[in-house]
Design a protein around this motif. Structure first.
Motif, PDB file in Angstrom:
ATOM      1  N   ARG A  52      26.036  -6.812 -47.577  1.00 33.61           N
ATOM      2  CA  ARG A  52      25.998  -6.046 -45.933  1.00 33.61           C
ATOM      3  C   ARG A  52      27.216  -4.877 -45.750  1.00 33.61           C
ATOM      4  NH1 ARG A  52      27.330  -8.485 -41.267  1.00 33.61           N
ATOM      5  NH2 ARG A  52      29.632  -8.398 -40.463  1.00 33.61           N
ATOM      6  N   LEU A  53      27.880  -4.613 -47.147  1.00 34.86           N
ATOM      7  CA  LEU A  53      28.257  -3.427 -46.728  1.00 34.86           C
ATOM      8  C   LEU A  53      27.570  -2.102 -46.741  1.00 34.86           C
ATOM      9  CD1 LEU A  53      31.498  -3.695 -49.344  1.00 34.86           C
ATOM     10  CD2 LEU A  53      31.625  -3.735 -46.851  1.00 34.86           C
ATOM     11  N   LEU A  54      26.293  -2.252 -47.646  1.00 35.85           N
ATOM     12  CA  LEU A  54      25.328  -1.308 -47.325  1.00 35.85           C
ATOM     13  C   LEU A  54      24.649  -1.331 -46.222  1.00 35.85           C
ATOM     14  CD1 LEU A  54      23.382   1.015 -48.862  1.00 35.85           C
ATOM     15  CD2 LEU A  54      21.365  -1.271 -49.551  1.00 35.85           C
ATOM     16  N   GLY A  55      24.506  -2.310 -45.398  1.00 35.60           N
ATOM     17  CA  GLY A  55      24.116  -2.161 -43.944  1.00 35.60           C
ATOM     18  C   GLY A  55      24.471  -1.952 -43.034  1.00 35.60           C
ATOM     19  N   LEU A  56      26.239  -1.537 -43.144  1.00 30.32           N
ATOM     20  CA  LEU A  56      27.282  -1.498 -42.883  1.00 30.32           C
ATOM     21  C   LEU A  56      26.854   0.724 -42.403  1.00 30.32           C
ATOM     22  CD1 LEU A  56      29.835  -3.656 -42.263  1.00 30.32           C
ATOM     23  CD2 LEU A  56      29.081  -3.000 -40.697  1.00 30.32           C
ATOM     24  N   ALA A  57      27.136   0.985 -44.122  1.00 34.19           N
ATOM     25  CA  ALA A  57      26.317   2.333 -43.907  1.00 34.19           C
ATOM     26  C   ALA A  57      25.100   3.014 -43.269  1.00 34.19           C
ATOM     27  CB  ALA A  57      27.013   2.461 -46.158  1.00 34.19           C
ATOM     28  N   PHE A  58      24.383   1.627 -43.839  1.00 38.77           N
ATOM     29  CA  PHE A  58      23.267   2.846 -43.371  1.00 38.77           C
ATOM     30  C   PHE A  58      23.422   2.944 -41.552  1.00 38.77           C
ATOM     31  CE2 PHE A  58      20.388   0.966 -46.432  1.00 38.77           C
ATOM     32  CZ  PHE A  58      20.300   2.032 -46.881  1.00 38.77           C
ATOM     33  N   ILE A  59      23.868   1.179 -41.137  1.00 34.99           N
ATOM     34  CA  ILE A  59      24.330   2.057 -39.510  1.00 34.99           C
ATOM     35  C   ILE A  59      25.672   2.314 -39.152  1.00 34.99           C
ATOM     36  CG2 ILE A  59      25.365   0.325 -37.330  1.00 34.99           C
ATOM     37  CD1 ILE A  59      24.080  -1.817 -38.762  1.00 34.99           C
ATOM     38  N   HIS A  60      26.442   3.319 -39.743  1.00 35.91           N
ATOM     39  CA  HIS A  60      26.957   3.743 -39.916  1.00 35.91           C
ATOM     40  C   HIS A  60      26.961   5.223 -39.828  1.00 35.91           C
ATOM     41  CE1 HIS A  60      31.178   6.622 -40.311  1.00 35.91           C
ATOM     42  NE2 HIS A  60      30.906   6.936 -40.751  1.00 35.91           N
ATOM     43  N   VAL A  61      25.466   5.790 -40.038  1.00 34.11           N
ATOM     44  CA  VAL A  61      24.735   7.562 -40.486  1.00 34.11           C
ATOM     45  C   VAL A  61      23.320   7.027 -39.696  1.00 34.11           C
ATOM     46  CG1 VAL A  61      25.652   7.733 -42.534  1.00 34.11           C
ATOM     47  CG2 VAL A  61      23.526   6.486 -42.554  1.00 34.11           C
ATOM     48  N   GLN A  62      23.752   5.601 -38.609  1.00 32.42           N
ATOM     49  CA  GLN A  62      22.013   5.667 -37.466  1.00 32.42           C
ATOM     50  C   GLN A  62      20.859   5.554 -38.124  1.00 32.42           C
ATOM     51  OE1 GLN A  62      22.694   9.251 -35.368  1.00 32.42           O
ATOM     52  NE2 GLN A  62      24.837   8.658 -33.747  1.00 32.42           N
ATOM     53  N   ARG A  63      21.108   4.647 -39.257  1.00 28.02           N
ATOM     54  CA  ARG A  63      19.678   4.113 -39.869  1.00 28.02           C
ATOM     55  C   ARG A  63      19.915   3.396 -39.393  1.00 28.02           C
ATOM     56  NH1 ARG A  63      19.641   6.372 -46.266  1.00 28.02           N
ATOM     57  NH2 ARG A  63      18.164   4.369 -45.812  1.00 28.02           N
ATOM     58  N   GLU A  64      19.967   2.203 -38.374  1.00 24.26           N
ATOM     59  CA  GLU A  64      20.349   1.086 -37.456  1.00 24.26           C
ATOM     60  C   GLU A  64      19.215  -0.333 -37.923  1.00 24.26           C
ATOM     61  OE1 GLU A  64      19.648   3.862 -35.612  1.00 24.26           O
ATOM     62  OE2 GLU A  64      21.699   4.153 -34.948  1.00 24.26           O
ATOM     63  N   VAL A  65      17.459   0.294 -38.027  1.00 24.35           N
ATOM     64  CA  VAL A  65      16.547  -1.071 -38.668  1.00 24.35           C
ATOM     65  C   VAL A  65      17.309  -1.173 -39.577  1.00 24.35           C
ATOM     66  CG1 VAL A  65      14.228  -1.581 -38.280  1.00 24.35           C
ATOM     67  CG2 VAL A  65      15.042   0.274 -36.749  1.00 24.35           C
ATOM     68  N   GLU A  66      17.315  -0.219 -40.933  1.00 26.38           N
ATOM     69  CA  GLU A  66      17.500  -1.143 -42.313  1.00 26.38           C
ATOM     70  C   GLU A  66      19.404  -1.079 -42.489  1.00 26.38           C
ATOM     71  OE1 GLU A  66      16.679   2.181 -45.177  1.00 26.38           O
ATOM     72  OE2 GLU A  66      16.702   3.389 -43.827  1.00 26.38           O
ATOM     73  N   GLY A  67      20.442  -1.028 -41.786  1.00 27.24           N
ATOM     74  CA  GLY A  67      20.895  -1.876 -41.517  1.00 27.24           C
ATOM     75  C   GLY A  67      21.135  -2.848 -40.848  1.00 27.24           C
ATOM     76  N   THR A  68      20.633  -3.317 -40.470  1.00 26.55           N
ATOM     77  CA  THR A  68      19.960  -4.700 -39.178  1.00 26.55           C
ATOM     78  C   THR A  68      19.362  -5.606 -40.367  1.00 26.55           C
ATOM     79  OG1 THR A  68      20.664  -3.700 -37.045  1.00 26.55           O
ATOM     80  CG2 THR A  68      19.290  -5.703 -37.361  1.00 26.55           C
TER      81      THR A  68
END
Length: 108
Positions: A52-68
């Protein structure tokens, strides 16, 4: 099944990942979180917290698909393991450096 206290799971966050996040080093943050996640058995609560933290970190840097996708994987396990509305979920504040005051959570 006993419901774990998510507060104790903050210790799973590698201090170096928290420092990298605070320093804005997104690539290092992701690498360190992935390594910590991969050290946990897949499907466990510890794995889900780090995913979950990794996903949030991805979304934080606009890697939304991976993060989601990471959030979907993690949240399914957290929903199964923890009572609804009971303990909350890990958020970017968990990536605050261990020595940061409460008001200085999650830069980046």
């Amino acid at each position: 099944m006993a419901h774990p206290d998510l507060t104790d799971l903050r210790a799973l966050v590698p201090p170096a990942a928290a420092r990298a996040f605070a320093d804005g080093d997104d690539r290092l943050t992701a690498t360190l979180l992935q390594r910590a996640r991969d050290a946990q058995p897949p499907g466990t609560l510890a794995w889900a917290v780090l995913e979950r933290l990794l996903g949030l970190a991805f979304i934080h840097v606009q890697r939304e698909v991976e993060g989601t996708f990471a959030l979907e994987r993690a949240d399914a396990i957290l929903d199964w393991t923890c009572p609804p509305g009971g303990l909350g979920r890990p958020d970017l504040d968990w990536l605050a450096p261990p020595d940061a005051p409460d008001g200085e959570r999650g830069a980046g």
